[in-house]
Design a protein around this motif. Structure first.
Motif, PDB file in Angstrom:
ATOM      1  N   THR A 102      -3.863   9.132  21.991  1.00  0.00           N
ATOM      2  CA  THR A 102      -3.191   8.023  22.663  1.00  0.00           C
ATOM      3  C   THR A 102      -3.753   7.872  24.069  1.00  0.00           C
ATOM      4  O   THR A 102      -4.333   8.814  24.622  1.00  0.00           O
ATOM      5  N   GLU A 103      -3.556   6.709  24.646  1.00  0.00           N
ATOM      6  CA  GLU A 103      -4.010   6.474  26.016  1.00  0.00           C
ATOM      7  C   GLU A 103      -3.301   7.377  27.006  1.00  0.00           C
ATOM      8  O   GLU A 103      -3.851   7.715  28.057  1.00  0.00           O
ATOM      9  N   ALA A 104      -2.097   7.803  26.691  1.00  0.00           N
ATOM     10  CA  ALA A 104      -1.311   8.658  27.579  1.00  0.00           C
ATOM     11  C   ALA A 104      -1.704  10.129  27.485  1.00  0.00           C
ATOM     12  O   ALA A 104      -1.140  10.971  28.186  1.00  0.00           O
ATOM     13  N   GLY A 105      -2.654  10.461  26.605  1.00  0.00           N
ATOM     14  CA  GLY A 105      -3.104  11.844  26.489  1.00  0.00           C
ATOM     15  C   GLY A 105      -2.482  12.635  25.361  1.00  0.00           C
ATOM     16  O   GLY A 105      -2.760  13.819  25.216  1.00  0.00           O
ATOM     17  N   GLY A 106      -1.672  12.013  24.554  1.00  0.00           N
ATOM     18  CA  GLY A 106      -1.077  12.687  23.402  1.00  0.00           C
ATOM     19  C   GLY A 106      -1.810  12.312  22.130  1.00  0.00           C
ATOM     20  O   GLY A 106      -3.026  12.075  22.144  1.00  0.00           O
ATOM     21  N   LYS A 107      -1.070  12.231  21.042  1.00  0.00           N
ATOM     22  CA  LYS A 107      -1.661  11.862  19.755  1.00  0.00           C
ATOM     23  C   LYS A 107      -0.652  11.128  18.900  1.00  0.00           C
ATOM     24  O   LYS A 107       0.559  11.259  19.099  1.00  0.00           O
ATOM     25  N   THR A 108      -1.170  10.352  17.967  1.00  0.00           N
ATOM     26  CA  THR A 108      -0.357   9.715  16.933  1.00  0.00           C
ATOM     27  C   THR A 108      -0.873  10.191  15.590  1.00  0.00           C
ATOM     28  O   THR A 108      -2.075  10.157  15.326  1.00  0.00           O
ATOM     29  N   ILE A 109       0.045  10.639  14.749  1.00  0.00           N
ATOM     30  CA  ILE A 109      -0.296  11.020  13.385  1.00  0.00           C
ATOM     31  C   ILE A 109       0.208   9.905  12.475  1.00  0.00           C
ATOM     32  O   ILE A 109       1.383   9.533  12.521  1.00  0.00           O
ATOM     33  N   HIS A 110      -0.711   9.355  11.685  1.00  0.00           N
ATOM     34  CA  HIS A 110      -0.367   8.313  10.723  1.00  0.00           C
ATOM     35  C   HIS A 110      -0.539   8.894   9.326  1.00  0.00           C
ATOM     36  O   HIS A 110      -1.585   9.445   9.001  1.00  0.00           O
ATOM     37  N   ALA A 111       0.502   8.790   8.524  1.00  0.00           N
ATOM     38  CA  ALA A 111       0.457   9.270   7.136  1.00  0.00           C
ATOM     39  C   ALA A 111       0.991   8.176   6.228  1.00  0.00           C
ATOM     40  O   ALA A 111       1.996   7.536   6.552  1.00  0.00           O
ATOM     41  N   ARG A 112       0.327   7.956   5.120  1.00  0.00           N
ATOM     42  CA  ARG A 112       0.782   6.964   4.141  1.00  0.00           C
ATOM     43  C   ARG A 112       1.138   7.659   2.830  1.00  0.00           C
ATOM     44  O   ARG A 112       0.339   8.413   2.271  1.00  0.00           O
ATOM     45  N   ILE A 113       2.328   7.362   2.353  1.00  0.00           N
ATOM     46  CA  ILE A 113       2.734   7.778   1.022  1.00  0.00           C
ATOM     47  C   ILE A 113       2.455   6.576   0.131  1.00  0.00           C
ATOM     48  O   ILE A 113       2.990   5.490   0.355  1.00  0.00           O
ATOM     49  N   PRO A 114       1.572   6.732  -0.868  1.00  0.00           N
ATOM     50  CA  PRO A 114       1.166   5.571  -1.652  1.00  0.00           C
ATOM     51  C   PRO A 114       2.314   4.905  -2.384  1.00  0.00           C
ATOM     52  O   PRO A 114       3.232   5.579  -2.853  1.00  0.00           O
ATOM     53  N   GLY A 115       2.246   3.566  -2.491  1.00  0.00           N
ATOM     54  CA  GLY A 115       3.247   2.792  -3.223  1.00  0.00           C
ATOM     55  C   GLY A 115       2.940   2.813  -4.704  1.00  0.00           C
ATOM     56  O   GLY A 115       1.853   3.203  -5.142  1.00  0.00           O
ATOM     57  N   THR A 116       3.870   2.373  -5.496  1.00  0.00           N
ATOM     58  CA  THR A 116       3.701   2.365  -6.948  1.00  0.00           C
ATOM     59  C   THR A 116       3.676   0.953  -7.499  1.00  0.00           C
ATOM     60  O   THR A 116       3.844   0.748  -8.694  1.00  0.00           O
ATOM     61  N   MET A 117       3.493  -0.044  -6.639  1.00  0.00           N
ATOM     62  CA  MET A 117       3.469  -1.442  -7.104  1.00  0.00           C
ATOM     63  C   MET A 117       2.191  -1.772  -7.803  1.00  0.00           C
ATOM     64  O   MET A 117       1.163  -1.374  -7.575  1.00  0.00           O
TER      65      MET A 117
ATOM     66  N   ALA B 102       0.821  -1.217   0.000  1.00  0.00           N
ATOM     67  CA  ALA B 102       0.000   0.000   0.000  1.00  0.00           C
ATOM     68  C   ALA B 102       0.853   1.264   0.000  1.00  0.00           C
ATOM     69  O   ALA B 102       0.400   2.324  -0.434  1.00  0.00           O
ATOM     70  N   GLY B 103       2.087   1.177   0.488  1.00  0.00           N
ATOM     71  CA  GLY B 103       2.952   2.343   0.499  1.00  0.00           C
ATOM     72  C   GLY B 103       3.799   2.417   1.751  1.00  0.00           C
ATOM     73  O   GLY B 103       3.937   1.448   2.496  1.00  0.00           O
ATOM     74  N   LEU B 104       4.346   3.573   1.993  1.00  0.00           N
ATOM     75  CA  LEU B 104       5.195   3.848   3.143  1.00  0.00           C
ATOM     76  C   LEU B 104       4.329   4.453   4.238  1.00  0.00           C
ATOM     77  O   LEU B 104       3.688   5.491   4.022  1.00  0.00           O
ATOM     78  N   ASP B 105       4.271   3.800   5.393  1.00  0.00           N
ATOM     79  CA  ASP B 105       3.489   4.292   6.520  1.00  0.00           C
ATOM     80  C   ASP B 105       4.412   4.952   7.529  1.00  0.00           C
ATOM     81  O   ASP B 105       5.391   4.347   7.978  1.00  0.00           O
ATOM     82  N   ILE B 106       4.095   6.189   7.859  1.00  0.00           N
ATOM     83  CA  ILE B 106       4.871   6.972   8.816  1.00  0.00           C
ATOM     84  C   ILE B 106       3.958   7.294   9.983  1.00  0.00           C
ATOM     85  O   ILE B 106       2.824   7.753   9.782  1.00  0.00           O
ATOM     86  N   GLU B 107       4.442   7.050  11.203  1.00  0.00           N
ATOM     87  CA  GLU B 107       3.693   7.425  12.390  1.00  0.00           C
ATOM     88  C   GLU B 107       4.599   8.201  13.329  1.00  0.00           C
ATOM     89  O   GLU B 107       5.748   7.806  13.560  1.00  0.00           O
ATOM     90  N   VAL B 108       4.064   9.287  13.848  1.00  0.00           N
ATOM     91  CA  VAL B 108       4.764  10.078  14.848  1.00  0.00           C
ATOM     92  C   VAL B 108       3.809  10.257  16.019  1.00  0.00           C
ATOM     93  O   VAL B 108       2.683  10.722  15.845  1.00  0.00           O
ATOM     94  N   THR B 109       4.274   9.866  17.202  1.00  0.00           N
ATOM     95  CA  THR B 109       3.490   9.996  18.419  1.00  0.00           C
ATOM     96  C   THR B 109       4.160  11.029  19.298  1.00  0.00           C
ATOM     97  O   THR B 109       5.386  11.015  19.467  1.00  0.00           O
ATOM     98  N   ASP B 110       3.359  11.933  19.862  1.00  0.00           N
ATOM     99  CA  ASP B 110       3.905  12.925  20.786  1.00  0.00           C
ATOM    100  C   ASP B 110       2.984  13.074  21.989  1.00  0.00           C
ATOM    101  O   ASP B 110       1.948  12.423  22.084  1.00  0.00           O
ATOM    102  N   SER B 111       3.351  13.933  22.913  1.00  0.00           N
ATOM    103  CA  SER B 111       2.640  14.071  24.181  1.00  0.00           C
ATOM    104  C   SER B 111       1.556  15.143  24.179  1.00  0.00           C
ATOM    105  O   SER B 111       0.898  15.345  25.192  1.00  0.00           O
ATOM    106  N   SER B 112       1.355  15.816  23.088  1.00  0.00           N
ATOM    107  CA  SER B 112       0.332  16.867  23.011  1.00  0.00           C
ATOM    108  C   SER B 112      -0.966  16.317  22.434  1.00  0.00           C
ATOM    109  O   SER B 112      -0.961  15.672  21.391  1.00  0.00           O
ATOM    110  N   PRO B 113      -2.110  16.626  23.069  1.00  0.00           N
ATOM    111  CA  PRO B 113      -3.387  16.182  22.524  1.00  0.00           C
ATOM    112  C   PRO B 113      -3.912  17.076  21.398  1.00  0.00           C
ATOM    113  O   PRO B 113      -4.886  16.750  20.738  1.00  0.00           O
ATOM    114  N   VAL B 114      -3.256  18.196  21.157  1.00  0.00           N
ATOM    115  CA  VAL B 114      -3.728  19.183  20.180  1.00  0.00           C
ATOM    116  C   VAL B 114      -3.440  18.689  18.762  1.00  0.00           C
ATOM    117  O   VAL B 114      -2.284  18.446  18.408  1.00  0.00           O
TER     118      VAL B 114
END
Length: 86
Positions: A71-86, A26-38
């Motif tokens: 997140t359960e800890a009160g922050g957030k996770t951002i998930h972004a996918r860059i589509p694959g070319t297969m 499906a592509g390249l999946d990038i996730e960044v989790t931080d401590s801010s809920p905003v």
């Protein structure tokens, strides 16, 4: 995209951040989790470059899938996918 998401986590969240990346047909999946809920928000770009405003629209335009999850800890996770070319 990865640099933008990690930089924003470092700039706007008060605690540590976690970077994760994975690859599938499906592509390249990038996730960044931080401590801010905003969640990220689009704002007008600063033509002088002093205060940014171009990153989130760039992430939105490059992603075939984009979601922000709390997140359960009160922050957030951002998930972004860059589509694959297969």
């Amino acid at each position: 995209m990865a640099s933008e998401l990690v930089t924003n986590a470092i700039r706007h969240a008060p605690g540590p951040c976690v970077f994760d990346v994975g690859w599938s047909r499906a592509g390249l999946d990038i996730e960044v989790t931080d401590s801010s809920p905003v969640p990220p928000r689009a704002r007008p770009g600063d033509a002088t470059g002093a205060s940014g405003g171009y990153g989130w629209p760039l992430v939105e335009s490059l992603s075939s899938q984009l979601e922000v999850r709390p997140t359960e800890a009160g922050g957030k996770t951002i998930h972004a996918r860059i589509p694959g070319t297969m």
